[in-house]
Design an enzyme around this catalytic site. Structure first.
Site, short mmCIF file in Angstrom:
data_model
loop_
_atom_site.label_atom_id
_atom_site.label_comp_id
_atom_site.label_asym_id
_atom_site.label_seq_id
_atom_site.Cartn_x
_atom_site.Cartn_y
_atom_site.Cartn_z
N ARG A 65 5.23 -13.10 9.69
CA ARG A 65 5.83 -11.81 9.40
C ARG A 65 7.14 -11.66 10.15
O ARG A 65 7.42 -12.39 11.10
CB ARG A 65 4.88 -10.65 9.69
CG ARG A 65 4.36 -10.55 11.08
CD ARG A 65 3.22 -9.53 11.17
NE ARG A 65 3.64 -8.18 10.81
CZ ARG A 65 3.01 -7.44 9.89
NH1 ARG A 65 1.96 -7.89 9.26
NH2 ARG A 65 3.44 -6.22 9.62
N GLU A 115 0.87 -1.17 0.00
CA GLU A 115 0.00 0.00 0.00
C GLU A 115 0.91 1.22 0.00
O GLU A 115 1.79 1.34 0.87
CB GLU A 115 -0.89 0.01 1.25
CG GLU A 115 -1.83 1.19 1.22
CD GLU A 115 -2.82 1.26 2.38
OE1 GLU A 115 -2.84 0.34 3.22
OE2 GLU A 115 -3.57 2.26 2.42
N LYS A 171 3.86 0.75 10.04
CA LYS A 171 4.02 1.94 9.21
C LYS A 171 3.42 3.16 9.90
O LYS A 171 3.91 4.27 9.73
CB LYS A 171 3.35 1.72 7.85
CG LYS A 171 4.25 1.04 6.86
CD LYS A 171 3.71 1.17 5.44
CE LYS A 171 2.76 0.03 5.14
NZ LYS A 171 2.29 0.02 3.73
P1 ATP Z 1 -0.41 -1.63 6.85
O1 ATP Z 1 -0.59 -1.72 8.30
O2 ATP Z 1 -0.29 -0.24 6.34
O3 ATP Z 1 -1.31 -2.52 6.03
P2 ATP Z 1 1.65 -3.42 6.03
O4 ATP Z 1 2.98 -3.46 6.68
O5 ATP Z 1 0.79 -4.60 6.02
O6 ATP Z 1 1.01 -2.18 6.68
P3 ATP Z 1 1.46 -3.37 3.15
O7 ATP Z 1 1.92 -2.30 2.25
O8 ATP Z 1 0.03 -3.73 3.13
O9 ATP Z 1 1.87 -2.90 4.56
O10 ATP Z 1 2.35 -4.65 2.96
C1 ATP Z 1 2.66 -5.20 1.71
C2 ATP Z 1 3.04 -6.66 1.87
O11 ATP Z 1 4.13 -6.79 2.76
C3 ATP Z 1 1.90 -7.48 2.43
O12 ATP Z 1 1.77 -8.66 1.68
C4 ATP Z 1 2.32 -7.78 3.83
O13 ATP Z 1 1.83 -9.03 4.24
C5 ATP Z 1 3.85 -7.76 3.73
N1 ATP Z 1 4.44 -7.37 5.02
C6 ATP Z 1 4.19 -6.25 5.71
N2 ATP Z 1 4.87 -6.26 6.88
C7 ATP Z 1 5.58 -7.41 6.91
C8 ATP Z 1 6.48 -8.01 7.86
N3 ATP Z 1 6.79 -7.42 9.01
N4 ATP Z 1 7.02 -9.20 7.55
C9 ATP Z 1 6.72 -9.82 6.38
N5 ATP Z 1 5.89 -9.31 5.46
C10 ATP Z 1 5.31 -8.12 5.71
#
Ligand code: ATP
Ligand code: MG
Length: 569
Positions: free
Chosen positions: A271, A42, A281
């Site tokens: 994660r 995002e 974020k």
């Molecule tokens: P938000 O809370 O804004 O949704 P987010 O960290 O999930 O934050 P995204 O941009 O939706 O952000 O994440 C993109 C991809 O990265 C998603 O598939 C998510 O599962 C993965 N991702 C985000 N944080 C992690 C993490 N700490 N470890 C592994 N994968 C992650």
């Protein structure tokens, strides 16, 4: 016929559990034998090391089995999204070493198709407009053990729902006045099935791509699986918090797939969580907005851009992610493991050079005034092919203040009154006299040198215990050095409940040193991205703000893990 590969075979092939599932699908000929993954950020912030784990998975599995990986910006919420983030995300993925070719997509590209699907579901009696507030809707949701309550608007006719939904999108109603919900089951065991929200009204923020075309925007659950479907994604790999969303993912995807040969599949892994780090974020944005760090690319941030600026290499990040692997269990990984990977990688690639962070002047009294010798320094003992460089030696030099003690304890093998040390690559010197100012501060040492001890020359065999780094005073160049430490003072800031996360910041996470003396070779080679090992100190890289007139170096990482030692105490 079952072609499921055995654990032995997958171990032999070095497959993790996600790759194993993908491999089996391919062997069974699912989706016509196609493999297409996607990375769906995002654009509401910069990528962090957690995203790097997802990127390595999404692009890695596609690479491994000859598939493709899309980059899809998941831009369904104009309130928080921005093109600055889109650009940064692209740069960071490329820097990590992955490429999506021409497969750059946006969830917003699918707004028309998603809208059509919503209209179809309304007509089929599968969706309704709810006029309640989000608080009222939440209050009716029930709990995992108690069923929810039906909304009083649940039984509106398709005609009325369609009329209202069209008017929602025409901008007739203010933000939050109405939502479109899927009509599924308010008593479902899965909370996500309790008439999830499909669309909400957002009129106050233009979308970074579609401007003010739309007044309603789809929720994540109503956009993600369908976007996967529209793109032909076969394996939609995400993190464990989406496990309970999976049935809903399948439900909406089936609205499109209709039992056909192709349907995307969601697979979840754990994660990345790191000690001494926050990964949300929202929190990272707060640090940036409140000026608690210098920006998203502050070298203390867990962002890809921060790590790049600090001097981490993409190889070390990928190596670290490889080491921790992918499982189905949440874990907290030690940031020391990441630092270890960085140190190992830099040890192999960094150019050795000399810099004195906290200089103490030495005059070598028996060295001829005005004479300059060039001594030869190895660029990288790990890789002799990198050759050597020359370093000037003269009568006045600087050493590290810490490398001298007037009243040394027993095992102090550095310089002390009457004692001898070797200046690395040059001569053995002896401390003859300590010069102090009126307040008793040491301002200079007067030493003698032994001309028969020049490194590498015959007769230089005489050995002393200590070897110090140094620079020639007349030739050294001034620099600023930024010493970074962990941004948070506690091991698991995310788990802290008593205090706000901003109170957990490490007050000593940045120390700025000025008046640092670097050998000329460093100044001449201080290009962006250059990696140095300042001998006996650590790994350093020129900061983005560094200019030839004002050199600035970031300490990427120290030579040894000082935290591990401290914890053992
Ligand atoms: P938000 O809370 O804004 O949704 P987010 O960290 O999930 O934050 P995204 O941009 O939706 O952000 O994440 C993109 C991809 O990265 C998603 O598939 C998510 O599962 C993965 N991702 C985000 N944080 C992690 C993490 N700490 N470890 C592994 N994968 C992650
Ligand atoms: Mg997310």
């Amino acid at each position: 016929m079952s072609e499921i590969i055995s654990n032995d075979e997958s171990a032999e092939r070095g497959l993790n559990f996600v790759e194993q599932l993908v491999y089996n699908d391919l062997r069974e000929g699912k989706n016509g034998g196609r493999l297409n993954t996607r990375f769906p950020p995002e654009p509401n912030g910069y990528l962090h090391i957690g995203h790097a784990k997802a990127i390595c998975m999404d692009f890695g599995v596609a690479e491994k089995f000859g598939g493709t990986c899309n980059l899809r910006f998941d831009d369904t919420n104009p309130v928080k999204e921005d093109t600055e983030y889109v650009d940064a995300i692209r740069d960071d993925i490329h820097w990590l070493g992955f490429d999506w070719g021409d497969r750059e997509y946006y969830a917003s590209d699918y707004f028309p198709q998603l809208f059509d699907l919503a209209v179809r579901m309304i007509k089929e009696g599968k969706a309704y407009v709810d006029d309640q507030t989000s608080e009222q809707i939440a209050a009716q949701k029930g709990t995992p053990t108690q069923p929810g309550q039906n909304s009083p608007y649940r039984d509106r006719t398709p005609e009325e729902n369609l009329d209202l939904f069209m008017r929602m999108n025409a901008g007739e109603f203010p933000d939050g006045a109405r939502v479109l919900r899927a009509k599924i089951d308010m008593a479902s065991d899965n909370m996500h099935f309790r008439d999830p929200i499909m669309y909400r009204i957002i009129t106050k923020y233009p979308h970074h791509r579609t401007g003010t075309t739309w007044k309603v925007y789809p929720m994540y659950d109503f956009a993600h699986g369908q976007s996967d479907f529209f793109e032909g994604v076969t394996h939609s790999i995400c993190t464990l918090e989406f496990v309970p969303h999976r049935p809903l993912y399948d439900y909406f995807a089936q609205e499109l797939a209709k039992g056909g040969d192709y349907c995307p599949r969601q697979i979840e892994f754990n994660r990345l969580n790191l000690t001494y780090t926050v990964m949300s974020k929202r929190k990272l944005l707060q640090l940036v907005q409140e000026g608690l760090v210098s920006g998203w690319d502050d070298p203390r941030m867990p962002t890809i851009s921060g790590m790049r600026r600090r001097g981490y290499t993409p190889e070390s990040i990928r190596r670290f992610i490889d080491t921790i692997g992918y499982t189905k269990y949440e874990a907290l990984n030690s940031v020391s493991l990441l630092e270890h990977a960085v140190r190992n990688d830099l040890n192999a690639r960094a150019t050795r050079a000399m810099a004195v962070l906290n200089p103490l002047k030495i005059t070598i009294v028996n060295y001829p005034e005005g004479q300059v010798e060039e001594v030869e320094m190895e660029n990288n003992p790990e890789n002799p092919a990198e050759g050597t460089h020359k370093m000037p030696f003269s009568r006045e030099i600087f050493i590290e203040r810490d490398d001298f003690m007037e009243n040394p304890p027993k095992k102090f093998f550095r310089l002390a009154p009457g004692g001898e040390v070797r200046l690395k690559g040059a001569y053995i010197i002896k401390c003859e006299e300590v010069i102090k100012d009126a307040e008793g501060n040491i301002v200079e040492l007067r030493c003698s040198y032994d001309p028969d001890t020049r490194s590498g020359l015959p007769g230089s065999m005489r050995k002393v215990k200590g070897t110090l780094h140094w620079v020639s005073a007349a030739h050294a160049v001034d620099a600023e050095v930024r010493l970074y430490d962990r941004l948070f003072a506690v091991e698991n800031p995310a788990a802290e409940t008593e205090k706000d996360f901003r109170e957990l910041l490490n007050p000593d996470s940045l120390k700025v040193l000025t008046g640092v003396k670097v050998e000329p070779f460093i100044a001449e080679n201080a290009k962006q991205g250059a990696k140095f090992q300042f001998q006996r100190i650590g790994y350093f890289t020129p900061d983005l703000d560094s200019t030839p007139d004002h050199l600035i170096f970031n300490r990427t990482i120290g030579l040894k893990d000082s935290w591990e030692k401290e914890q053992k105490k």
